[in-house]
Structure formats: C-alpha cells, structure tokens
Design an enzyme around this catalytic site. Structure first.
Site, short mmCIF file in Angstrom:
data_model
loop_
_atom_site.label_atom_id
_atom_site.label_comp_id
_atom_site.label_asym_id
_atom_site.label_seq_id
_atom_site.Cartn_x
_atom_site.Cartn_y
_atom_site.Cartn_z
N GLU A 1 56.80 47.47 45.64
CA GLU A 1 55.95 48.53 45.09
C GLU A 1 54.94 48.91 46.16
O GLU A 1 54.16 48.07 46.62
CB GLU A 1 55.24 48.05 43.82
N ASP B 1 42.17 50.07 38.93
CA ASP B 1 42.18 48.97 39.89
C ASP B 1 40.83 48.30 40.03
O ASP B 1 39.78 48.95 39.95
CB ASP B 1 42.64 49.49 41.26
#
Lengths: 270, 406
Positions: A49, A60
């Site tokens: 990824e 995040d």
C-alpha cells in the site's frame, strides 16, 4: 482475475496470510520510494500500500501526518507517485500495488485521467480514505471497468447492512480498521478484532485485511490468526523518519522489522 | 444566470445524501459514518419536535438575548451618501457573536443524544468561546482545538475559554490555523466517537452539519425579515455578510432565498489582494474539491493539495466554504466578492468612529463592501449588514498593526 485476487488466492491455497506494508510515497524523498518498495518485496511482503501524501490527512496520526509533510516538501504529487509505480513495475510485475490516500488529489487530476494513468502505471487497487461507497457511485465504476480494485474501509462502527453494501462495492479485499482512532495509535484489542472479522467473513466472501495498531511480529501473528492479511503502516513510516538520513540503514531497518512479521505469519500456517 | 428559487426547491435541499447540487455530501472515513447517520436521523426527528424547538427558542431568548436589534446606522448612511445602511446586531448576543445561536442548538442536540463530551474547532476563538459557554452552562466536558498561530493572535479568547472550563488544544500541524484545528477535531472525534459530540462551528463539514448549522443560524435572517418589514414596511434590497465557512451569511441569506428582489452579497477575505494569492477567498478564486467531509470551492494547488490561506481575520482564514454557498454561487443566486485586509481594517475604524460600534474584523469585511455598494445605490434603497461579532477580541491585532504594545 486481478493481480490482488491472484496473490490472495495463492496465499489462501498455501494456508498463508498476506503481509501488507504501507509507506508514504515520496518519504523521505521521491527518488528513494521505488528502492524501498523493492526492499520490502525482498523482505517477503505480498501487497504494497503506497500512501499518496495529502496536505490534510484527517484520518492519520502524527507519524503519517509528518510523512505527508516531508513527502510534499520534496515535491511529491499524485502524478509523481504514479511515475514511481511505473518505475517499480519495470522490474516487478507480480507484487500488487494499492494507492491509498484522500480524494482531493484524485479529484484535482480528474477521475478518468487518474484511472487511465493508474492502469498504465501498473497500479492494482485504489483505497480512498474519505470516500465512502455512498459517494463512490460515479467513481468506483471508473476504477473497476479498468480492472482496478476499489478497496473500501470497514470499521468497528460499521453496521451489518453497511458491511454488505460496502463489500458489494469492493473487490480485491476489504480493509478492516481495527479500532476507533487514527493511524499509529496503540490500542488494538485482538479479541474484539477476532470477533468482528469473523462476523465480516460471514457477510462477505472477500478477503479481509486488518490494519491500524499492528506494530510487531506478535501483533501481526495475533491479527493474522483471525484475518486474511495484516496491514502495517505507522511503525514502518516511523522507521523511515528515524533513518531518513541513511538510506542503507533505513533499508536494513525495514527488513529487520518485516522479516520477523513474515516469519510469525508463516508460523501460523504450520 | 440566476435561477428563481421556490420553497419546494429549497425543501428538497440538501438531498438525502446531503448534496446541494454538486456540492456537500459526506466524505469521511468509515468510522464516522454511523455517527453521522445517527445524528442525521435524530436531527430530522428533533427538527419537527415542538419540545426541542421550544427549548431552542427559549434559550435564544433568555440566554442569548434574542432577538438582536436591526439598527439604522444613520450617520454611516449620511457619510456614505447612498442607500440606507442597517446593521443586524449579532455582536450584541451573549458571547459577542452569532456563533452562540449554533452552539446552543448543537449542545441541545448533544444532550438529546446523551453525549457527555464536547469537542469543537475554532479560528478566531468566537466559536470556541460560544461552545465553552454552553458547555459550562450544561456541565459538559469541553475540548477546543485551535491552530497554534490563532492561539497567538487571539490570546484573549483562549483565556476566556479556559475561564469557562474548556481545555484548549493548540494545533501545531500543517498551517497552524483553522483548517488544521478542524483536522485535529476530526481526529479526536474518530477516536472518541462513542461519547463525544463534535460541535462544528460553521456550515461546512459532512452532512448533516451544513444543514443543521444553517437551520440554527437562520434565526438571523428570519428576525431581519420581520424587523425590516416592521421598521420600513419592505424587504431590504441587499444583504451583506462576511464569508469564511459562511455560517453567519447563510443564516442571514436563507430566509430570503426565494425573495428575488433581495440581492445577496457574501464577502470573502481578500487578504493582501486576490492577485497576490495570499487570501482566503475560495468562492472568488478557488475551484471545487473535497475537504473536511464535503465537496465545495477550495483553495488548492494544481495537485489537489490544500493551499495556505491568509487573512488579517482569523475567523475567515479558511481554504474552504460551506457547500450551500458554493451552490448559491453556481446557480447565480449569491454574489461572492472580496475585500482586502486594509479595506477591512479601514471599515473597522470607520464603524467604530462613526457609529460607536466596534465590529469583529470578520464583520468589518462585510462593512467595507456594504459601504461601497450602498454608495452606488439610491437613497430610498436599503442595505442590511450582518455585524456577526464584536471587535473586542481584535483590539490586540489592530493595536499591533498600529505599532502599539498593549
């Protein structure tokens, strides 16, 4: 069959679990990303990824926020990330690559233009964190028609009805977010994950990858036991941050992190 | 091109997925979807619940001090020499800005949903103060996220929030302003989604926030409409409001959307000038994109990275705007313009000297444009400016620009 499906099917046949690393493209520098991808393949990973850096990565934690800032400062753009995948494909046409990021850089490039460029570059899957299936009616088909796997997130808060609907929009695998929180937080509860993943398996035939909170061989094995693959992100990105000045040391450090995870996951098969 | 809007058209917006035409929607990570859907269902139910509406109206009257006056600025009108200028005095609300209309409404929602922990983002600090205020009153735990640069330039409001019992989290990431505060509030929310209610301060964010914030703020326009008819026997010819996220503007505009004769002007922050690139005017100089849960006009670079913004006014220093404004712009119903930092500062001084009313620097943007607009209009016409907040919080900024150490 897509490259992602092929790899996951082969692993399943072998009774093995997928090891899926996440790194932010362009961190510490766009010229180094392809080398890091090859290093990770050598360390035994199955799918990569690749994070597309965004200025406002809302899902995040601090580790990946800082990685985005470093990558953007070095001039990383979505187009440049696609060029990295093309470069990677020159010597590797077996390891699937999933682009993971936020919607706006793709929207700015234009969905069709992006989908075409992604196919040409050799990208296999697209995971857009802030694109729930409800908003993907027009977008996801542009990906699937070109053979790109649209990968969506499932969360601890996702209802059964939504799990079915989301799986219906997905191909390749679904990504189960192991806890309520941002990336890099250390609050995974393996028993809860096991229960939820088993339940997801009842609702869809798609492989289930689990991410968020996996930081070492122990957590990888614990989560691998109950899922089809483990996604490892922040601990790798943090390693990149700490070794950014010395790329050889960085590659050794990534290998040292991934090797025990690979062994632990393969230990589950025997 | 302008579309004639009808009540039926407005009733159908936003659609079931929160879209205003091409804008709005719900672009968030999966973990938040369930909470947003629950919030939407509950709000749609409570919107029609007389008990909820009565509680909201009572708080607006007894706690906020509504209705706020519609004031004829006679001397400003004389000096401008054009249309009559009227001021909608949201600066007279408890806590000194329009923000409290919305925090009262959302705190009530939080109570109905049984949430005990409140989070909010803030730019100028007005929304943070308004949130901390309602939390103090209801005994709710309150966390306010504020960009580190804004903590610096709005230190008075930071201290006010602390006095009110809120925890202020200084956000060091990104551009250290409002957008980064919103990022961190979203991160907190996704982490504490079970017990936490996120009180968003503007008409942006994922559905249903643009809808419910607009509904709570629409009291501004409803009052203005009624007061205008009472005092002048007619509707205003033009409404002028500043637009950052755009909550005071949509609150003022919404009850007038079907009144074709009423021109709507949203004034964005032109910063150092649109052509310098240092501004916060996405409707004037941006393009559609996706940020903070909705599709709307944004300031971004060619690669889709969100651009840094600049405005002398912290409350307007935001690269996006509420999706309903984007829609009003595209259908031609709203006129979106900008004024520079310097023009806003000049208007701040002028309104203070001429009317004895010190506007927030945000609202001063609306004043600056309205004065230019009124000068070109006939004396029998009427312009209403939304004075969305009072300027006490900006005295430090203005003094600093004057080279004065307070």
């Amino acid at each position: 069959m897509s490259r992602i499906e092929g790899v996951l099917q082969t692993l399943k046949g072998q009774g093995r679990k997928a090891l899926i690393p996440f790194i932010t493209a362009g961190d510490p520098h766009p010229d180094e990303t392809v080398g890091l991808m090859h290093t990770m393949v050598d360390a035994g990973v199955d799918i990569i990824e690749l994070g597309v850096p965004f200025s406002d990565p809302m899902a995040d934690g601090p580790v990946i926020q800082l990685a985005c800032e470093r990558a953007l400062k070095q001039g990383t753009s979505l187009r440049r990330v696609l060029a990295m995948v093309s470069e990677f494909r020159k010597t590797n046409d077996t390891t699937p690559v999933v682009l993971m990021g936020y919607l706006n850089p793709i929207e700015a490039m234009g969905y069709e233009a992006f989908a075409d460029a992604a196919v040409n570059a050799g990208v296999d899957g697209i995971l857009t964190v802030d694109l729930p299936p409800e908003e993907a009616d027009d977008i996801a088909p542009l990906f699937s028609h070109r053979g790109l796997d649209p990968i969506f997130l499932l969360a601890p808060t996702t209802t059964d009805e939504r799990i079915r609907a989301i799986a219906g929009h997905s191909s390749g695998y679904v990504y189960y977010v192991s806890f309520k929180g941002v990336t890099g937080a250390a609050k995974i509860n393996v028993d809860e994950v096991a229960e939820k993943v088993a339940h997801i398996h009842e609702l869809t035939a798609l492989p289930v990858g689990v991410g968020f909170g996996i930081r070492d061989a122990e957590t990888a094995a614990a989560v691998g036991r109950v899922s089809d693959g483990v996604i490892v992100g922040s601990v790798l990105v943090d390693t990149i941050a700490r070794n950014q000045a010395d790329i050889d040391a960085l590659k050794r450090a990534l290998t040292d992190l991934l090797n025990p995870m690979r062994e632990a996951l393969d230990g589950l098969a025997s | 091109m302008s579309v004639k809007l009808t009540e039926e058209m407005l009733a159908a917006l936003p659609d079931a997925r929160g879209h205003f035409g091409a804008f709005g929607g719900r672009f968030v990570s999966e973990t938040l979807m369930d909470s947003l859907m629950t919030l939407e269902q509950e709000y749609m139910r409570l919107k029609k619940d007389p008990e909820f509406q009565a509680a909201f109206d009572k708080d607006l009257a007894d706690y906020v001090g509504r209705p706020s006056p519609l004031y004829f600025a006679e001397r400003l009108t004389r000096e401008t020499g054009g249309a009559q200028i009227w001021l909608k005095r949201e600066d007279l609300n408890h806590t000194g800005a329009h923000k409290v209309n919305n925090t009262i409404g959302q705190a009530l929602l939080a109570s109905f949903l049984g949430k005990t922990r409140i989070i909010a983002e803030t730019g100028a600090g007005q929304h943070g103060v308004a949130t901390a205020t309602v939390c103090a009153r209801l005994g709710l735990e309150c966390h306010v996220f504020m960009g580190a640069d804004d903590v610096q330039r709005q230190s008075l409001n930071v201290y006010r929030m602390k006095l009110l019992g809120a925890q202020v989290h200084s956000v060091e990431s990104g551009s250290r302003t409002l957008k980064d505060a919103m990022n961190d509030a979203m991160r907190d929310w996704v982490t504490n989604v079970d017990d936490t209610f996120y009180i968003i301060g503007t008409v942006a964010g994922p559905h249903p926030y643009p809808l419910l914030v607009r509904d709570f703020q629409s009291v501004i326009g409803r009052e203005t409409r009624r007061q205008s008819l009472e005092k002048t026997g007619k509707l205003p010819d033009a409404l002028v409001a500043c637009v950052g996220g755009g909550s005071n503007a949509i609150g003022m505009f919404y009850p007038f959307l079907t009144d074709e004769s009423v021109q709507l002007y949203g004034v964005e922050a032109g910063g150092h000038g649109i052509d310098t690139g240092e501004h916060a005017a996405p409707l004037c100089a941006g393009r559609p994109g996706v940020l903070h849960g909705n599709r709307t006009y944004l300031m971004e670079d060619d690669n889709g990275q969100i651009a840094s913004t600049h405005s002398v006014s912290a409350g307007l220093d935001y690269p996006g705007v509420g999706p309903e404004h984007s829609w009003l712009k595209d259908i031609g119903r709203g006129n979106y313009v900008s004024v520079t930092d310097d023009e806003a500062l000049e208007a701040f001084r002028m309104l203070t000297l001429v009317e004895g009313i010190m506007p927030a620097l945000e609202s001063a943007h609306a004043v600056a444009y309205a004065v230019k607009l009124a000068a070109k209009m006939d004396k029998d016409q009427m312009v209403v400016i939304n004075i969305s907040g009072r300027g006490d919080k900006d005295i430090h900024t203005v003094a600093q620009l004057d080279g004065i150490e307070l």
